[in-house]
Design an enzyme around this catalytic site. Structure first.
Site, mmCIF file in Angstrom:
data_model
loop_
_atom_site.group_PDB
_atom_site.id
_atom_site.type_symbol
_atom_site.label_atom_id
_atom_site.label_comp_id
_atom_site.label_asym_id
_atom_site.label_seq_id
_atom_site.Cartn_x
_atom_site.Cartn_y
_atom_site.Cartn_z
ATOM 1 N N LYS A 1 0.843 -1.206 0.000
ATOM 2 C CA LYS A 1 0.000 0.000 0.000
ATOM 3 C C LYS A 1 0.876 1.254 0.000
ATOM 4 O O LYS A 1 0.606 2.199 -0.728
ATOM 5 C CB LYS A 1 -0.941 -0.028 1.215
ATOM 6 C CG LYS A 1 -2.036 -1.096 1.080
ATOM 7 C CD LYS A 1 -2.873 -1.270 2.344
ATOM 8 C CE LYS A 1 -3.851 -2.440 2.163
ATOM 9 N NZ LYS A 1 -4.684 -2.706 3.344
ATOM 10 N N ASP B 1 -10.852 2.985 4.297
ATOM 11 C CA ASP B 1 -11.194 1.558 4.217
ATOM 12 C C ASP B 1 -12.718 1.362 4.149
ATOM 13 O O ASP B 1 -13.195 0.272 3.809
ATOM 14 C CB ASP B 1 -10.697 0.826 5.469
ATOM 15 C CG ASP B 1 -9.448 -0.006 5.214
ATOM 16 O OD1 ASP B 1 -9.242 -0.415 4.054
ATOM 17 O OD2 ASP B 1 -8.710 -0.250 6.176
ATOM 18 N N GLN C 1 -4.501 -1.646 9.678
ATOM 19 C CA GLN C 1 -4.490 -2.972 9.059
ATOM 20 C C GLN C 1 -5.066 -4.019 10.015
ATOM 21 O O GLN C 1 -4.709 -4.050 11.195
ATOM 22 C CB GLN C 1 -3.055 -3.343 8.636
ATOM 23 C CG GLN C 1 -2.942 -4.602 7.814
ATOM 24 C CD GLN C 1 -3.578 -4.511 6.425
ATOM 25 O OE1 GLN C 1 -3.717 -3.445 5.861
ATOM 26 N NE2 GLN C 1 -3.977 -5.649 5.884
HETATM 27 N N1 GUN Z 1 -6.984 -6.907 6.245
HETATM 28 C C1 GUN Z 1 -7.355 -7.621 5.162
HETATM 29 N N2 GUN Z 1 -7.875 -6.804 4.224
HETATM 30 C C2 GUN Z 1 -7.832 -5.552 4.745
HETATM 31 C C3 GUN Z 1 -8.230 -4.279 4.241
HETATM 32 O O1 GUN Z 1 -8.758 -4.122 3.127
HETATM 33 N N3 GUN Z 1 -8.017 -3.224 5.079
HETATM 34 C C4 GUN Z 1 -7.466 -3.368 6.314
HETATM 35 N N4 GUN Z 1 -7.316 -2.273 7.054
HETATM 36 N N5 GUN Z 1 -7.094 -4.540 6.803
HETATM 37 C C5 GUN Z 1 -7.273 -5.617 6.016
#
Ligand code: GUN
Length: 294
Positions: free
Chosen positions: A52, A119, A96
């Site tokens: 990311k 998100d 995350q």
């Molecule tokens: N863990 C697995 N997928 C995601 C996501 O799209 N965002 C976040 N913050 N954690 C995740």
């Protein structure tokens, strides 16, 4: 059979976003700034967050990576979230998931300012999504919609079967595919661990979206001819390679692809789209903050 190429599509989207950022820079405007918080040392999570941050660099965004130890308390994480909520430099941030056991995930998601929740996990944003209001759509479901859109996959009046009811993928996807418009207007069945006779259901599906995390779960005999197959599973299976694992999805690709009309590969399908759509949400957050200041 057409492969829904998430790698190529994600690259196209990143190029489009970069062009927008170049314009912002030329106009002397602030560029979008994404922060990502990671708590602990989970290998897959560290990889995702690293991707990311690299994606931010690629499109010209500013980025901040906040790494916190596995022993971080809930209060310490909530303090960090408060700081990011109040930092005018930061347009959007993510925490995350999953989080270590000592931290209540719901409390954390509620603490994120909904205007910075790129998100789309905050209940306000999730509720807006369900009510067709403008909001941040969670990146993985948003990425699937974008793939269906760009490849012009017909969803209107189709039977979409979703496997898995997670808050991040299955649940939002079930709402989005049933919404008015394109992609949408599907008749949706949401299946999960208590569903009986799942093969009877999947074998009637025009579109199957599997977000289970069980390698090879979806077999050819569970799928009808010309079905559209979206594989959201990303499982690390240990092997003797240098990395020590290989990545595989929920779908028995070799056999299911022979029957499918469209199918996403793993890796290179939904995964790269998630990152592209997180960038898109961050761009949207910047635009909203700019307009709010006018
Ligand atoms: N863990 C697995 N997928 C995601 C996501 O799209 N965002 C976040 N913050 N954690 C995740």
């Amino acid at each position: 059979m057409t492969i829904l190429d998430g790698r190529k599509t994600s690259n196209d989207i990143k190029n489009e976003i970069k062009a927008e950022v170049d314009k912002m820079k030329a106009n002397g405007e602030k560029v979008p700034h994404l922060a990502a918080v990671i708590v602990g040392n989970d290998g897959a999570s560290l990889t995702y967050v690293g991707s990311k941050v690299r994606a931010c660099e690629r499109v010209g965004f500013d980025s901040t990576l906040v790494k916190m130890p596995n022993t971080t308390s809930e209060v310490e994480l909530l303090d960090k979230i408060d700081e990011l909520n109040n930092d005018p430099e930061i347009d959007g941030f993510i925490v995350q998931l999953p989080l270590p056991k000592q931290i209540d995930t719901q409390k954390v998601l509620l603490a994120v300012n909904a205007d910075k929740d790129v998100d789309g996990f905050h209940p306000t944003n999730f509720g807006k999504m369900a009510l067709d209001m403008s909001t941040f759509i969670p990146a993985t479901p948003f990425g699937i919609l974008e793939l269906l859109d760009r490849y012009k996959v017909e969803t209107d009046g189709k039977h979409t079967v979703i496997i898995g009811r997670s808050h991040i993928v299955g649940r939002p996807m079930s709402i989005l595919m049933g919404r008015k418009g394109f992609p949408g207007n599907s008749t949706v069945t949401l299946t999960h661990s208590h569903t009986k006779n799942i093969t009877q259901i999947t074998s009637q599906a025009d579109i199957i979206i599997s977000a289970l995390g069980v390698p090879g779960f979806l077999k050819a005999e569970m799928v009808k001819d010309d079905a559209v197959i979206i594989d959201v599973g990303i499982t690390r299976v240990p092997d003797d390679s240098e990395k020590g694992y290989y990545i595989t999805g929920d779908v028995d690709f070799e056999n299911v692809s022979k029957k499918a009309s469209f199918i996403t590969p793993v890796p290179g399908g939904v995964g790269p789209m998630t990152i592209a759509m997180l960038l898109k949400n961050t761009l949207l957050a910047r635009e909203r903050h700019r307009l709010a200041k006018k």
